[in-house]
Enzyme design. Structure first.
Site, short mmCIF file in Angstrom:
data_model
loop_
_atom_site.label_atom_id
_atom_site.label_comp_id
_atom_site.label_asym_id
_atom_site.label_seq_id
_atom_site.Cartn_x
_atom_site.Cartn_y
_atom_site.Cartn_z
N GLY A 93 0.78 -1.13 0.04
CA GLY A 93 -0.04 0.03 0.09
C GLY A 93 0.81 1.36 -0.06
O GLY A 93 0.25 2.23 -0.43
N GLU A 137 3.74 3.82 6.15
CA GLU A 137 2.72 3.10 5.67
C GLU A 137 1.50 3.88 5.13
O GLU A 137 1.33 5.09 5.42
CB GLU A 137 2.37 2.14 7.03
N ASP A 138 0.70 3.22 4.51
CA ASP A 138 -0.45 3.80 3.55
C ASP A 138 -1.58 4.21 4.68
O ASP A 138 -2.03 5.38 4.65
CB ASP A 138 -1.12 2.79 2.54
N ASP A 143 -5.74 1.95 10.12
CA ASP A 143 -7.10 1.48 10.31
C ASP A 143 -7.18 1.02 11.83
O ASP A 143 -7.41 1.94 12.81
CB ASP A 143 -7.55 0.43 9.36
N LYS A 202 -7.25 6.84 10.47
CA LYS A 202 -8.53 6.79 10.71
C LYS A 202 -8.88 7.10 12.09
O LYS A 202 -10.27 7.13 12.52
CB LYS A 202 -9.21 5.39 10.39
N PHE A 251 -14.21 3.00 3.38
CA PHE A 251 -13.00 2.41 2.82
C PHE A 251 -12.62 3.20 1.75
O PHE A 251 -13.25 3.57 0.61
CB PHE A 251 -13.36 1.21 2.10
N ASP A 275 -5.37 -0.03 -2.08
CA ASP A 275 -6.46 -1.05 -3.00
C ASP A 275 -7.92 -1.59 -2.28
O ASP A 275 -8.03 -1.52 -1.28
CB ASP A 275 -5.67 -2.25 -3.45
P1 IMP Z 1 -5.15 -2.05 10.14
O1 IMP Z 1 -3.99 -3.25 10.54
O2 IMP Z 1 -6.50 -2.33 10.43
O3 IMP Z 1 -4.33 -0.83 10.71
O4 IMP Z 1 -4.70 -1.93 8.82
C1 IMP Z 1 -4.05 -3.09 7.98
C2 IMP Z 1 -3.85 -2.54 6.69
O5 IMP Z 1 -5.51 -2.65 5.81
C3 IMP Z 1 -3.66 -1.06 5.85
O6 IMP Z 1 -2.11 -1.08 6.00
C4 IMP Z 1 -4.21 -1.14 4.69
O7 IMP Z 1 -3.43 -1.99 3.61
C5 IMP Z 1 -5.35 -2.07 4.80
N1 IMP Z 1 -6.41 -1.09 4.99
C6 IMP Z 1 -6.95 -0.47 6.15
N2 IMP Z 1 -8.01 0.40 5.86
C7 IMP Z 1 -8.05 0.53 4.55
C8 IMP Z 1 -8.89 1.16 3.65
O8 IMP Z 1 -9.70 2.07 3.87
N3 IMP Z 1 -8.60 1.30 2.06
C9 IMP Z 1 -7.59 0.30 1.77
N4 IMP Z 1 -6.90 -0.47 2.58
C10 IMP Z 1 -7.05 -0.25 3.86
MG MG Z 2 -3.97 -3.49 1.46
#
Ligand code: IMP
Ligand code: MG
Length: 182
Positions: free
Chosen positions: A54, A109-110, A113, A141, A161, A168
């Site tokens: 990402g 990091e992208d 979440d 977020k 999302f 992606d």
């Molecule tokens: P986390 O561990 O929940 O903070 O998120 C892990 C990964 O999920 C991020 O690095 C993204 O690659 C993917 N992700 C979470 N939210 C989104 C979104 O809104 N759009 C696209 N990818 C997301």
């Molecule tokens: Mg992803």
């Protein structure tokens, strides 16, 4: 170019709305790079670690605006969940081959979440003895308090999302130059 006319990239796939357009993203990336440039010195031997996949677009734009000597490497982590929900089960598929020992490490990091990917990854990287370890996230977020917040955040993101600029949905939309919601 508006998203409505961006058919070459999206084909028939619909997006709901553009959340951060390409100009806003570019402006913010330059600001972040300026702050990062101020925060380190050449002696820190900065290592910028991109969390794949990402972060690849953000990382490429960001490092080209950082006015410091630096190295780039990548981490590949996979969180096994559904396409739109993180499971919290994070596996590291590729560990950086670069030594982190004694270096200033900046993880890029992208999107934060749930923050679970980040927390697990930081613990793993910390164990490798970097002189410092900071995070620059394009989007955040703010869904729950985290043990360690990213030092740099591009944009506070709505709880939707998001796709584009590296993000992606089932591998689609990564190459959009703006950030949109589905
Ligand atoms: P986390 O561990 O929940 O903070 O998120 C892990 C990964 O999920 C991020 O690095 C993204 O690659 C993917 N992700 C979470 N939210 C989104 C979104 O809104 N759009 C696209 N990818 C997301
Ligand atoms: Mg992803």
């Amino acid at each position: 170019m508006t998203a409505e006319t961006d058919r070459e990239r999206r084909g028939t796939q619909a997006i709901r709305r553009v959340v951060f357009d390409a100009r806003a993203v570019q402006r913010r990336v330059r600001e972040l790079a300026a702050e990062i440039t101020e925060a380190y010195t050449p002696e820190d031997r900065l290592l910028v670690l991109g969390l794949l996949k990402g972060s690849f677009v953000f990382l490429a734009d960001l490092v080209r605006e950082i006015r410091l000597p630096l190295h780039v490497d990548f981490v590949v982590a996979s969180s096994y969940g559904t396409a739109t929900e993180s499971s919290g089960d994070v596996r590291i598929l590729y560990d950086p081959s670069s030594s982190l020992e004694g270096r200033a490490v900046l993880l890029v990091e992208d999107i934060v979440d749930t923050g679970l990917t980040l927390e697990r990854l930081l613990a793993r990287l910390e164990a490798r003895g970097p002189a410092s370890l900071e995070v620059c996230a394009l989007l955040h977020k703010h869904l729950r308090p985290m043990a360690r917040e990213p030092r740099w955040v591009g944009f506070d993101a709505p709880n939707e999302f998001l796709v584009g600029y590296g993000l992606d949905y089932a591998e689609d939309f990564r190459h959009l130059p703006y950030i949109a919601s589905l």
